[in-house]
Scaffold this motif. Structure first.
Motif, PDB file in Angstrom:
ATOM      1  N   THR A  53       0.842  -1.194   0.000  1.00  0.00           N
ATOM      2  CA  THR A  53       0.000   0.000   0.000  1.00  0.00           C
ATOM      3  C   THR A  53       0.879   1.246   0.000  1.00  0.00           C
ATOM      4  N   LEU A  54       0.706   2.056  -1.035  1.00  0.00           N
ATOM      5  CA  LEU A  54       1.458   3.289  -1.191  1.00  0.00           C
ATOM      6  C   LEU A  54       0.593   4.463  -0.767  1.00  0.00           C
ATOM      7  N   SER A  55       1.172   5.369  -0.017  1.00  0.00           N
ATOM      8  CA  SER A  55       0.442   6.545   0.433  1.00  0.00           C
ATOM      9  C   SER A  55       0.428   7.605  -0.655  1.00  0.00           C
ATOM     10  N   ALA A  56      -0.706   8.293  -0.777  1.00  0.00           N
ATOM     11  CA  ALA A  56      -0.860   9.332  -1.802  1.00  0.00           C
ATOM     12  C   ALA A  56      -1.378  10.594  -1.131  1.00  0.00           C
ATOM     13  N   PRO A  57      -0.548  11.608  -0.978  1.00  0.00           N
ATOM     14  CA  PRO A  57      -0.973  12.825  -0.272  1.00  0.00           C
ATOM     15  C   PRO A  57      -2.138  13.508  -0.962  1.00  0.00           C
ATOM     16  N   SER A  58      -2.909  14.248  -0.186  1.00  0.00           N
ATOM     17  CA  SER A  58      -4.050  14.999  -0.715  1.00  0.00           C
ATOM     18  C   SER A  58      -3.783  16.491  -0.558  1.00  0.00           C
ATOM     19  N   PRO A  59      -3.913  17.272  -1.634  1.00  0.00           N
ATOM     20  CA  PRO A  59      -4.225  16.821  -2.993  1.00  0.00           C
ATOM     21  C   PRO A  59      -3.021  16.145  -3.630  1.00  0.00           C
ATOM     22  N   PHE A  60      -3.284  15.248  -4.563  1.00  0.00           N
ATOM     23  CA  PHE A  60      -2.219  14.475  -5.184  1.00  0.00           C
ATOM     24  C   PHE A  60      -1.464  15.355  -6.185  1.00  0.00           C
ATOM     25  N   PRO A  61      -0.119  15.387  -6.099  1.00  0.00           N
ATOM     26  CA  PRO A  61       0.630  16.357  -6.901  1.00  0.00           C
ATOM     27  C   PRO A  61       0.950  15.915  -8.334  1.00  0.00           C
ATOM     28  N   LEU A  62       0.652  14.675  -8.696  1.00  0.00           N
ATOM     29  CA  LEU A  62       1.046  14.152  -9.997  1.00  0.00           C
ATOM     30  C   LEU A  62      -0.151  13.996 -10.929  1.00  0.00           C
TER      31      LEU A  62
END
Length: 367
Positions: free
Chosen positions: A280-289
């Motif tokens: 499981t990879l974490s994805a910050p909010s808002p996602f920058p990519l």
């Protein structure tokens, strides 16, 4: 005591189990049957359960995460079912993980504490027509995975050959022949997007076939529009031309063992005895990519990646992101996200390298 009918839904990763579950829930709702669901996920995040709960908020649902109910979550199966049974549903659906051994689950469901209260009425297996032969070849070196793939087919009394829209008749016939070598007696339907005649599923169940006039048997419908429940999960792939999808009519036809040893920001993972890993990879909010960066990242993992799914807060808002069959799909979601995540499921994933590359992308460092 009347036994509660149970429908068991199995199938390898990405075969369309949750889409089928949503279709069956919709069908049951139209007949005002009270339904309950037990969902099992390999990863620590409950992507499919969140999808179902988001569409049907009041549905009684038990979720067993980060392991399979045929092994590491085996002791929890009985208690989860007892919790659902205490709510007196008319019907229970069980959706297994993509690498579960349904024969082991069936054995556990014969426990005396459950056998007097439930009756296994349908054993459904889904197979991805576009990937079935490829998976059998790719996993040939893993006896446990081959047993899992074949076991899911052999246990079933109903087989759904799904995702046939991208396959020509020659490939469909090859897959059907391969399936019939494993199971000669189950009904076999060829379809796309888990579309089928629901009466095929429910015809043998001891249930009221007409809508009930008893309001206590009504199905919760808040935030749910009948007629498009399952179709909400079907968005076009980023680059796929779906105009070639042909929807095949269902076709009627006459008619081992598996175990796991499962093992935060970015990188919570577990590994199964079969070599199937979750990460499981974490994805910050808002996602920058951009979404295209995720697609390129996942594609670079090659055949080791079988499935990826998660919720990410894109610039357009929260979105359900899924990777299956080497295609990335994205659809808007109403799920409230504090932090996004993406769960990867694959065969002997190089986890350290994947985490490093993911964090490098997020930090803007070119690896």
């Amino acid at each position: 005591m009347n036994k509660i009918p149970v429908v068991l839904i199995s199938g390898f990763l990405g075969s369309g189990k949750t889409t089928l579950l949503l279709r069956l829930l919709e069908y049951a709702a139209k007949r005002q049957w009270r339904t309950a669901v037990l969902m099992n996920e390999m990863g620590e995040q409950d992507v499919d359960g969140d999808t179902v709960s988001g569409l049907i908020p009041d549905l009684p649902i038990e979720k067993l995460l980060d392991g399979c109910i045929c092994c590491t979550r085996r002791d929890e199966l009985g208690q989860a079912l007892q919790t659902l049974l205490d709510q007196e549903p008319d019907l229970i659906f069980i959706e297994t993980t993509g690498v579960a051994n349904p024969e082991q689950i069936l054995e556990d469901l014969q426990d005396p504490s459950l056998a007097d209260r439930i009756s296994i009425q349908r054993k459904i297996a889904l197979a991805d027509c576009s990937k079935f032969l490829e998976y059998n070849s790719f996993f040939a070196s893993s006896r446990e995975l081959v047993r899992t793939l074949r076991g899911q087919i052999s246990f079933a009394d109903m087989i759904i050959l799904n995702k046939a829209g991208d396959c020509d008749d020659k490939q469909i016939n090859k897959v059907m022949t391969s399936i019939r070598k494993i199971n000669t007696t189950a009904s076999l339907s060829v379809t796309d997007y888990s579309r089928l005649d629901e009466n095929e599923v429910f015809s043998t169940l001891q249930l009221q076939l007409e809508p009930s006039n008893d309001p206590s048997h009504s199905f919760p419908t808040s935030q749910w529009k009948p007629g498009d429940l399952a179709d909400r999960t079907q968005n076009k792939a980023l680059t796929d031309d779906h105009s070639k999808h042909a929807h095949h009519q269902p076709e009627r036809s006459a008619n081992d063992h598996h175990s796991h040893l499962h093992g935060e920001e970015s990188g919570h993972s577990s590994t199964s005895f079969t070599g199937m890993d979750t990460l499981t990879l974490s994805a910050p909010s808002p996602f920058p990519l951009q979404l295209s960066v995720i697609e390129t990242f996942l594609a670079a993992l090659g055949s080791s990646l079988i499935r990826a799914k998660g919720y990410i807060h894109l610039s357009t808002g929260p979105s359900l992101v899924q990777w299956a069959g080497s295609e990335l799909e994205c659809k808007p979601s109403t799920l409230q996200l504090q932090r996004g995540y993406l769960t990867l499921i694959g065969h002997r994933l190089d986890k350290n390298r994947i985490v490093q590359e993911w964090e490098g992308l997020l930090s803007g460092v070119v690896q």
